[in-house]
Design a protein around this motif. Sequence first.
Motif, mmCIF file in Angstrom:
data_model
loop_
_atom_site.group_PDB
_atom_site.id
_atom_site.type_symbol
_atom_site.label_atom_id
_atom_site.label_comp_id
_atom_site.label_asym_id
_atom_site.label_seq_id
_atom_site.Cartn_x
_atom_site.Cartn_y
_atom_site.Cartn_z
ATOM 1 N N UNK A 56 0.840 -1.212 0.000
ATOM 2 C CA UNK A 56 0.000 0.000 0.000
ATOM 3 C C UNK A 56 0.868 1.252 0.000
ATOM 4 N N UNK A 57 1.874 1.277 0.865
ATOM 5 C CA UNK A 57 2.757 2.442 0.960
ATOM 6 C C UNK A 57 3.529 2.638 -0.348
ATOM 7 N N UNK A 58 4.134 1.558 -0.845
ATOM 8 C CA UNK A 58 4.956 1.651 -2.055
ATOM 9 C C UNK A 58 4.133 2.127 -3.248
ATOM 10 N N UNK A 59 2.957 1.567 -3.409
ATOM 11 C CA UNK A 59 2.108 1.955 -4.543
ATOM 12 C C UNK A 59 1.641 3.405 -4.435
ATOM 13 N N UNK A 60 1.596 3.945 -3.223
ATOM 14 C CA UNK A 60 1.150 5.328 -3.071
ATOM 15 C C UNK A 60 2.276 6.341 -3.243
ATOM 16 N N UNK A 61 3.537 5.936 -2.967
ATOM 17 C CA UNK A 61 4.620 6.920 -3.027
ATOM 18 C C UNK A 61 5.594 6.741 -4.192
ATOM 19 N N UNK A 62 5.887 5.511 -4.573
ATOM 20 C CA UNK A 62 6.952 5.309 -5.569
ATOM 21 C C UNK A 62 6.623 5.870 -6.949
ATOM 22 N N UNK A 63 5.435 5.644 -7.480
ATOM 23 C CA UNK A 63 5.187 6.172 -8.827
ATOM 24 C C UNK A 63 5.319 7.696 -8.924
ATOM 25 N N UNK A 64 5.044 8.415 -7.838
ATOM 26 C CA UNK A 64 5.123 9.879 -7.864
ATOM 27 C C UNK A 64 6.417 10.434 -7.317
ATOM 28 N N UNK A 65 7.359 9.565 -6.944
ATOM 29 C CA UNK A 65 8.632 10.038 -6.391
ATOM 30 C C UNK A 65 9.368 10.859 -7.440
ATOM 31 N N UNK A 66 10.050 11.894 -6.971
ATOM 32 C CA UNK A 66 10.769 12.724 -7.945
ATOM 33 C C UNK A 66 12.153 13.084 -7.433
ATOM 34 N N UNK A 67 13.081 13.016 -8.334
ATOM 35 C CA UNK A 67 14.429 13.511 -8.120
ATOM 36 C C UNK A 67 14.978 13.818 -9.497
ATOM 37 N N UNK A 68 15.877 14.790 -9.559
ATOM 38 C CA UNK A 68 16.381 15.257 -10.853
ATOM 39 C C UNK A 68 17.467 14.376 -11.436
ATOM 40 N N UNK A 69 18.203 13.701 -10.593
ATOM 41 C CA UNK A 69 19.338 12.926 -11.078
ATOM 42 C C UNK A 69 19.122 11.438 -10.989
ATOM 43 N N UNK A 70 20.077 10.750 -10.401
ATOM 44 C CA UNK A 70 20.076 9.289 -10.301
ATOM 45 C C UNK A 70 20.080 8.860 -8.842
ATOM 46 N N UNK A 71 19.741 7.618 -8.625
ATOM 47 C CA UNK A 71 19.915 6.987 -7.332
ATOM 48 C C UNK A 71 20.688 5.694 -7.558
ATOM 49 N N UNK A 72 21.675 5.452 -6.699
ATOM 50 C CA UNK A 72 22.451 4.218 -6.774
ATOM 51 C C UNK A 72 22.383 3.490 -5.437
ATOM 52 N N UNK A 73 22.449 2.176 -5.506
ATOM 53 C CA UNK A 73 22.457 1.314 -4.330
ATOM 54 C C UNK A 73 23.675 0.411 -4.450
#
Length: 132
Positions: A56-73
């Motif tokens: 529920x949390x992931x589906x509500x926040x991930x699609x609308x997440x925003x950042x200008x660059x990249x994310x690495x793990x």
Amino acid sequence: MSEEDTALKAIEQVVAAVQRTQREKDAEGFLALFHPDALWTTAHGKVLIGFDAIADFTRSVLPGASWDGEVTYDVVHTQFLRPDVAAVKVRQLYTDAEGRPESEGAPLYVMTRGGDGRWLLTACQNTQVRAA
């Protein structure tokens, strides 16, 4: 290749899948990485117990997440607690469009290997790193 080396490679592939699904804002792909009885604590302390709460949390926040660059793990350390349980320390780095660091996280993923040999996220804590 030793059994431990094989496990390390599989764990690194899960972390790479976390990176890919976060970059692509792919909620369903991200959720496929979780154990059904998983628990997750977000970087801001929200506790999510069980797959349904995480979904529920992931589906509500991930699609609308925003950042200008990249994310690495990147996996920085793996400690096997048992042959089928590993504590995995990860460095999460967000960079801006020019590649400059913007923010950092220090997730800890406790992963378990199921009977099918697949490693899954089982108990995870995402911690935001604050500048000193």
